[in-house]
Design an enzyme around this catalytic site. Structure first.
Site, PDB file in Angstrom:
ATOM      1  N   HIS A  97       0.814  -1.210   0.000  1.00 31.76           N
ATOM      2  CA  HIS A  97       0.000   0.000   0.000  1.00 31.76           C
ATOM      3  C   HIS A  97       0.848   1.261   0.000  1.00 31.76           C
ATOM      4  CE1 HIS A  97      -3.283  -2.620   2.123  1.00 31.76           C
ATOM      5  NE2 HIS A  97      -3.199  -2.873   0.834  1.00 31.76           N
ATOM      6  N   GLU A 104      -3.613  -6.345  -9.455  1.00 31.95           N
ATOM      7  CA  GLU A 104      -2.248  -6.102  -9.004  1.00 31.95           C
ATOM      8  C   GLU A 104      -1.319  -7.057  -9.744  1.00 31.95           C
ATOM      9  OE1 GLU A 104      -2.260  -6.291  -4.718  1.00 31.95           O
ATOM     10  OE2 GLU A 104      -4.092  -5.090  -4.602  1.00 31.95           O
ATOM     11  N   GLU A 139      -3.728 -13.286  -3.608  1.00 32.47           N
ATOM     12  CA  GLU A 139      -2.689 -12.276  -3.806  1.00 32.47           C
ATOM     13  C   GLU A 139      -1.470 -12.524  -2.915  1.00 32.47           C
ATOM     14  OE1 GLU A 139      -3.578  -8.314  -2.343  1.00 32.47           O
ATOM     15  OE2 GLU A 139      -5.526  -8.975  -1.625  1.00 32.47           O
TER      16      GLU A 139
END
Length: 404
Positions: A233, A263, A359
């Site tokens: 982030h 992503e 992820e």
């Protein structure tokens, strides 16, 4: 001056077209009213972005002011600040009450007006309402008891309706569009923020074309390069892309409060041997995780199984966070369905109509061969007997080494 009203009923224009159908909104409200009946609650006072949006189709902008939604057995009313005038009323599924600034704590005066006479048990969100506001709420309802409903509401939100899944599907498609725009903007010497702007603009325009009745809120891109890829982030900076850089593409279209994401790990101008090893390992775990997501699997089981793959390559200590999470009403500053994260400490069983990401991420510290953060992210819809990956953008070294 002292007679100016503390609350108002403002009607300014026709109601906006809702993001979801009336039948969908009534389904959601029926769920919270069932919780009210089971817990013997007279009302629920929601304060969070995610539950107000979920039960009222209204996403507020706090700017330091409290907002709320009071749900009773017969009605639901959002409470908004007068600074927003008629917009909350146009956007709320149900009624709206506006409070003014002239007298302190007029928000709680609005809550008091909406609570049924003789209220003794009030549902609240323990994971959102702060202690100060909880005490203010109890002060206007002497003798009443506050009962936490946050976990039950989270469990309801974890199971998506067909309408919600439709929005999430479009979000995944739009994220892919953003990803293509990001890759097209990458070049030597281009700063991260310019690359991010290209992806954001592409996604906002596609959201507007797909949902012309929606508010266009908070769609963004985190594009990181080099050392800035170490965290999932990390914000966009002015760092310029250099040849040989590891890159992290992160596209987040926001559709009326609903979050989706793409992503990808990228490299610019080639990928060295050490970096390729770490990238291949992370892709292996990503693909294994996609196979493990299925109805009946538990979040903890998935995480523990993937740990064995990382451990087999000797890189488990480089893992930085859980393997995935739920989707729905959430963003980088609100919301989370914490009971549906792919982590060792979560034993939630995956069910049809849940939507989760896969992820995996590992980070190699700066100064070591292959340094940087490696992460792939796909969105998976859990079905009755199988699962569907709705992310279509390609991943891995065969597709994401950008020629310089």
């Amino acid at each position: 001056m002292t007679n100016r009203p503390r609350t108002l009923r403002i009607v300014n224009g026709d109601p906006a077209k809702g993001m979801f159908s009336p039948s969908e909104m009534e389904r959601r409200l029926a769920g919270v009213r069932q919780t009210m009946a089971e817990l013997d609650l007279d009302a629920v006072v929601f304060t969070s972005y995610h539950n107000i949006n979920y039960y009222a189709d209204f996403l507020y902008c706090a700017f330091g002011r409290p907002y709320g939604l009071v749900v009773t057995r017969d009605d639901q009313t959002s409470i908004s600040a007068n600074i927003d005038y008629g917009q909350p009323g146009r956007r709320t599924y149900g009624q709206n009450l506006t409070y003014t600034d002239w007298v302190r704590d007029s928000f709680f005066e609005g809550v008091r007006e909406l609570l049924p006479s003789g209220t003794t048990r009030i549902g609240v969100e323990d994971d959102h309402i702060n202690l100060l506001n909880l005490n203010r709420l109890l002060a206007i309802t002497p003798g009443a008891e506050a009962v936490d409903v946050s976990a039950r509401c989270m469990q309801q939100r974890m199971l998506k309706s067909d309408e919600e899944i439709g929005v999430i599907r479009n979000g995944a498609r739009i994220a892919d569009i953003g990803g293509a725009a990001v890759v097209a903007a990458v070049d030597e010497g281009v700063p991260e923020y310019e690359v991010a702007l290209a992806g954001t603009q592409a996604m906002v325009r596609e959201i507007a074309a797909t949902y012309p009745h929606a508010e266009l809120q908070d769609t963004w891109v985190w594009f990181q390069s080099g050392i800035n890829t170490d965290g999932a982030h990390n914000p966009v900076t002015t760092r310029r892309v250099e040849r040989g850089d590891i890159l992290s593409l992160n596209c987040f279209p926001m559709i009326q409060g609903y979050y989706t994401a793409l992503e990808r790990t990228l490299f610019f101008g080639g990928c060295d041997e050490a970096s390729r090893r770490y990238w291949d390992i992370n892709v292996e775990v990503h693909e294994a995780g996609l196979e493990l997501i299925k109805p009946g699997a538990t979040c903890g089981e998935i995480a523990r199984e993937l740990n064995t793959t990382f451990a087999g390559h000797g890189v488990l200590d480089l893992r930085t966070f859980g393997y995935g999470h739920s989707f729905g009403v959430l963003s980088h500053y609100y919301g989370r369905e914490a009971g549906l994260e792919l982590r060792e400490d979560i034993e939630t069983v995956l069910e049809p109509n849940m939507v989760v990401s896969m992820e995996p991420m590992i980070t190699v510290p700066h100064g070591q061969p292959g340094a940087g953060g490696y992460r792939e992210h796909d969105i998976v819809v859990v079905g009755e007997s199988s699962c569907e990956n709705i992310t279509k953008y390609p991943y891995g070294p065969a597709h994401n080494i950008i020629d310089g």
